[in-house]
Design an enzyme around this catalytic site. Structure first.
Site, PDB file in Angstrom:
ATOM      1  CG  HIS A 152     -25.584 111.382  83.376  1.00 15.94           C
ATOM      2  ND1 HIS A 152     -26.180 111.582  84.599  1.00 15.94           N
ATOM      3  CD2 HIS A 152     -24.821 112.470  83.132  1.00 15.94           C
ATOM      4  CE1 HIS A 152     -25.795 112.750  85.060  1.00 15.94           C
ATOM      5  NE2 HIS A 152     -24.968 113.315  84.205  1.00 15.94           N
ATOM      6  CG  ASP A 198     -19.276 115.892  78.644  1.00 14.56           C
ATOM      7  OD1 ASP A 198     -19.280 117.126  78.606  1.00 14.56           O
ATOM      8  OD2 ASP A 198     -19.276 115.237  79.694  1.00 14.56           O
TER       9      ASP A 198
HETATM   10  N1  CMC Z   1     -19.404 102.768  77.676  1.00 13.16           N
HETATM   11  C1  CMC Z   1     -19.564 101.447  77.875  1.00 13.16           C
HETATM   12  N2  CMC Z   1     -20.153 100.919  78.961  1.00 13.16           N
HETATM   13  C2  CMC Z   1     -20.595 101.759  79.892  1.00 13.16           C
HETATM   14  C3  CMC Z   1     -20.466 103.164  79.762  1.00 13.16           C
HETATM   15  C4  CMC Z   1     -19.850 103.662  78.610  1.00 13.16           C
HETATM   16  N3  CMC Z   1     -19.706 104.974  78.436  1.00 13.16           N
HETATM   17  N4  CMC Z   1     -21.005 103.785  80.848  1.00 13.16           N
HETATM   18  C5  CMC Z   1     -21.451 102.810  81.645  1.00 13.16           C
HETATM   19  N5  CMC Z   1     -21.207 101.577  81.077  1.00 13.16           N
HETATM   20  C6  CMC Z   1     -21.593 100.267  81.616  1.00 13.16           C
HETATM   21  C7  CMC Z   1     -20.661  99.865  82.758  1.00 13.16           C
HETATM   22  O1  CMC Z   1     -19.577  99.087  82.305  1.00 13.16           O
HETATM   23  C8  CMC Z   1     -21.611  99.091  83.647  1.00 13.16           C
HETATM   24  O2  CMC Z   1     -21.733  97.794  83.110  1.00 13.16           O
HETATM   25  P1  CMC Z   1     -21.969  96.526  84.104  1.00 13.16           P
HETATM   26  O3  CMC Z   1     -23.254  96.787  84.818  1.00 13.16           O
HETATM   27  O4  CMC Z   1     -22.030  95.357  83.171  1.00 13.16           O
HETATM   28  O5  CMC Z   1     -20.782  96.496  85.019  1.00 13.16           O
HETATM   29  C9  CMC Z   1     -22.952  99.784  83.477  1.00 13.16           C
HETATM   30  O6  CMC Z   1     -22.887 100.415  82.191  1.00 13.16           O
HETATM   31  C10 CMC Z   1     -23.248 100.832  84.541  1.00 13.16           C
HETATM   32  O7  CMC Z   1     -22.130 101.705  84.601  1.00 13.16           O
HETATM   33  P2  CMC Z   1     -21.586 102.367  85.938  1.00 13.16           P
HETATM   34  O8  CMC Z   1     -20.146 102.757  85.744  1.00 13.16           O
HETATM   35  O9  CMC Z   1     -21.896 101.449  87.099  1.00 13.16           O
HETATM   36  O10 CMC Z   1     -22.513 103.626  86.021  1.00 13.16           O
HETATM   37  P3  CMC Z   1     -22.213 104.956  86.812  1.00 13.16           P
HETATM   38  O11 CMC Z   1     -23.509 105.579  87.066  1.00 13.16           O
HETATM   39  O12 CMC Z   1     -21.331 104.683  87.979  1.00 13.16           O
HETATM   40  O13 CMC Z   1     -21.331 105.805  85.761  1.00 13.16           O
HETATM   41  C11 CMC Z   1     -20.618 107.394  84.177  1.00 13.16           C
HETATM   42  C12 CMC Z   1     -21.782 106.900  85.067  1.00 13.16           C
HETATM   43  C13 CMC Z   1     -20.990 108.727  83.551  1.00 13.16           C
HETATM   44  C14 CMC Z   1     -19.355 107.611  85.061  1.00 13.16           C
HETATM   45  C15 CMC Z   1     -20.327 106.321  83.096  1.00 13.16           C
HETATM   46  O14 CMC Z   1     -21.473 106.128  82.300  1.00 13.16           O
HETATM   47  C16 CMC Z   1     -19.123 106.684  82.229  1.00 13.16           C
HETATM   48  O15 CMC Z   1     -17.987 106.400  82.602  1.00 13.16           O
HETATM   49  N6  CMC Z   1     -19.374 107.328  81.041  1.00 13.16           N
HETATM   50  C17 CMC Z   1     -18.299 107.812  80.193  1.00 13.16           C
HETATM   51  C18 CMC Z   1     -17.767 109.130  80.744  1.00 13.16           C
HETATM   52  C19 CMC Z   1     -18.716 110.289  80.473  1.00 13.16           C
HETATM   53  O16 CMC Z   1     -19.194 110.457  79.363  1.00 13.16           O
HETATM   54  N7  CMC Z   1     -18.922 111.095  81.539  1.00 13.16           N
HETATM   55  C20 CMC Z   1     -19.704 112.348  81.396  1.00 13.16           C
HETATM   56  C21 CMC Z   1     -20.929 112.379  82.232  1.00 13.16           C
HETATM   57  S1  CMC Z   1     -21.985 113.760  81.785  1.00 13.16           S
HETATM   58  C22 CMC Z   1     -21.114 115.174  82.275  1.00 13.16           C
HETATM   59  C23 CMC Z   1     -21.065 115.329  83.756  1.00 13.16           C
HETATM   60  O17 CMC Z   1     -22.139 115.416  84.397  1.00 13.16           O
HETATM   61  O18 CMC Z   1     -19.955 115.411  84.287  1.00 13.16           O
END
Ligand code: CMC
Length: 416
Positions: free
Chosen positions: A292, A350
């Site tokens: 998240h 989720d």
């Molecule tokens: N599985 C594997 N690796 C992950 C995941 C995941 N679900 N989420 C983040 N990472 C890794 C990512 O690859 C990155 O690694 P590095 O620093 O080595 O490049 C690191 O963790 C930070 O990730 P980010 O994408 O920079 O973080 P963000 O804050 O931009 O993304 C997120 C947050 C929710 C988009 C992401 O965690 C994700 O894609 N999760 C899966 C989708 C999901 O479950 N979304 C629902 C969110 S809750 C409901 C809502 O509020 O909508």
């Protein structure tokens, strides 16, 4: 230059950069707004490190345990918990507005039956402004209130109609003798040819799911609603914009993606393989329902959702759900894994909501629609707050331009 610091009631303070460009000729650069507060708000507070979520100061756990969704709606819209009389009046007002204009039911037949219900939601909610002209004058507080109540009341009806249309069943009118969530289940699952009785345990679970999703401060869809609203667009159009943004798999679409992922994993012995894929930098696969932007701890909503999930499976007599087995194994492995610990990736809401909704008979394509039904009140509360804020301006971010500098137009015959 010295930048003024502004303090909130709780949470991090902010550097006020409003005069920065005027005084230095420079902008701030923050793609994804990871360090930017876009507005001042009194509605929802999240402490991502501690896993805290408050609506108007009240912990989400207490609201989900003790209250109902319409009470949460009142709280988000008006700032305080209602008295018994205020609650009764609010429930009555929402209930009175649950039907949609009859002409709207014909609007659905313009869609293909196999259209994704989120596509239908974007279209039909956007079309509300064409049906309810008498509540589109945003400068009239009375019309703003009626539009707000109409949207809270009508989105479940519109959502249930999208579902009925997709399965080729007749629309079921709202039943005003039922409460908000029971009414929604009735509109989804009743058919005219036989009696349908809403299971109160499932209605309560639905209500809790709505409470948990009702608001989440300045997330992507809420920021979309605020940005759309900042131009003076009518509230129905703004909410349709929010729905479109919510649909993405990184946001509201994650509940659908999480369930599909659990199905793809299939059995607990496959979990290691998928965890390895998620950790592989060269593989785009991510564990859906994990991670998240704000929570760097267990999402407090996920804990409540996990409990609700067990309640629903217990009520339905589902003892061995293969998806739940996969989910529990995945959660166990990921929470022990160095990659997930180091990056502070915990299950989010989720992760468990998909299993719960599927057990309740809700089709996967409707998951994000339910999120939209719940979040509508949060979007409206935020839209109202933005509109009533005297410092409100049209939202207009700037950019760091990295394209071609000034160059002369070349006539086509001379281009190479
Ligand atoms: N599985 C594997 N690796 C992950 C995941 C995941 N679900 N989420 C983040 N990472 C890794 C990512 O690859 C990155 O690694 P590095 O620093 O080595 O490049 C690191 O963790 C930070 O990730 P980010 O994408 O920079 O973080 P963000 O804050 O931009 O993304 C997120 C947050 C929710 C988009 C992401 O965690 C994700 O894609 N999760 C899966 C989708 C999901 O479950 N979304 C629902 C969110 S809750 C409901 C809502 O509020 O909508």
């Amino acid at each position: 230059m010295d930048l003024p610091i502004r303090h909130g009631s709780i949470g991090p303070s902010v550097l006020d950069v409003q005069q920065l460009y005027k005084n230095t000729g420079m902008f701030t650069y923050d793609p994804g707004f990871t360090s930017t507060a876009s507005c001042e708000s009194k509605i929802t507070y999240i402490d991502g490190d501690e896993g805290v979520l408050l609506y108007r100061g009240y912990p989400i756990e207490q609201l989900a345990e003790n209250g109902d969704f319409l009470e949460t709606c009142y709280l988000l819209l008006f700032g305080d918990l209602p008295t018994a009389a205020q609650k009764a009046d609010f429930d009555r007002q929402v209930t009175r507005h649950t039907m949609v204009h009859e002409q709207m039911s014909r609007f659905y037949s313009g869609f293909r039956r196999d259209a994704h219900p989120m596509a239908v939601m974007c279209g039909v909610v956007g079309a509300l402004s064409a049906f309810y002209h008498d509540s589109t004058d945003i400068n009239d507080p009375e019309q703003r209130l009626i539009a707000s109540i109409r949207m809270v009341a009508k989105t479940p009806t519109i959502a249930a109609m999208a579902y009925k249309y997709s399965v080729g069943q007749p629309f079921i009118y709202p039943q005003n003798s039922l409460d908000f969530s029971a009414n929604f289940l009735n509109m989804c699952f009743a058919v005219p040819c036989e009696e349908y009785k809403v299971n109160p345990v499932l209605a309560r679970a639905m209500d809790r799911i709505f409470i948990l999703h009702a608001d989440h401060e300045q997330n992507a869809s809420t920021s979309t609603v605020r940005l759309a609203g900042s131009s003076g667009a009518n509230p129905f159009a703004c909410i349709a914009a929010g729905i479109a943004c919510l649909w993405g798999p990184a946001h509201g679409g994650a509940n659908e993606a999480a369930l599909k992922m659990l199905e793809e994993i299939g059995t607990p012995d496959q979990v290691d393989k998928y965890v390895a894929k998620a950790k592989d930098k060269n593989d785009p696969f991510r564990l859906m329902g994990f991670g998240h932007r704000v929570y760097k701890n267990y999402d407090p909503r996920a804990k409540i959702m996990q409990k609700t999930c067990h309640e629903v499976l217990g009520e339905l007599g589902i003892k061995d759900d293969p998806l739940l087995d996969v989910a529990m194994e995945l959660e166990k492995i990921a929470l022990r894994d160095e990659y997930f610990i180091e990056k502070k990736l915990y299950p989010n809401i989720d992760f468990y909501s998909g299993i719960t909704l599927k057990a309740m008979g809700i089709p996967v394509s409707m998951f994000t629609v339910l999120f939209a039904v719940a979040r509508t009140v949060g979007w409206i509360a935020q839209w109202k707050e933005m509109f009533e804020d005297p410092s409100q301006k049209i939202g207009r971010p700037r950019q760091l331009y990295t394209g071609a500098p000034l160059r002369e137009y070349v006539p086509i015959a001379q281009r190479r």
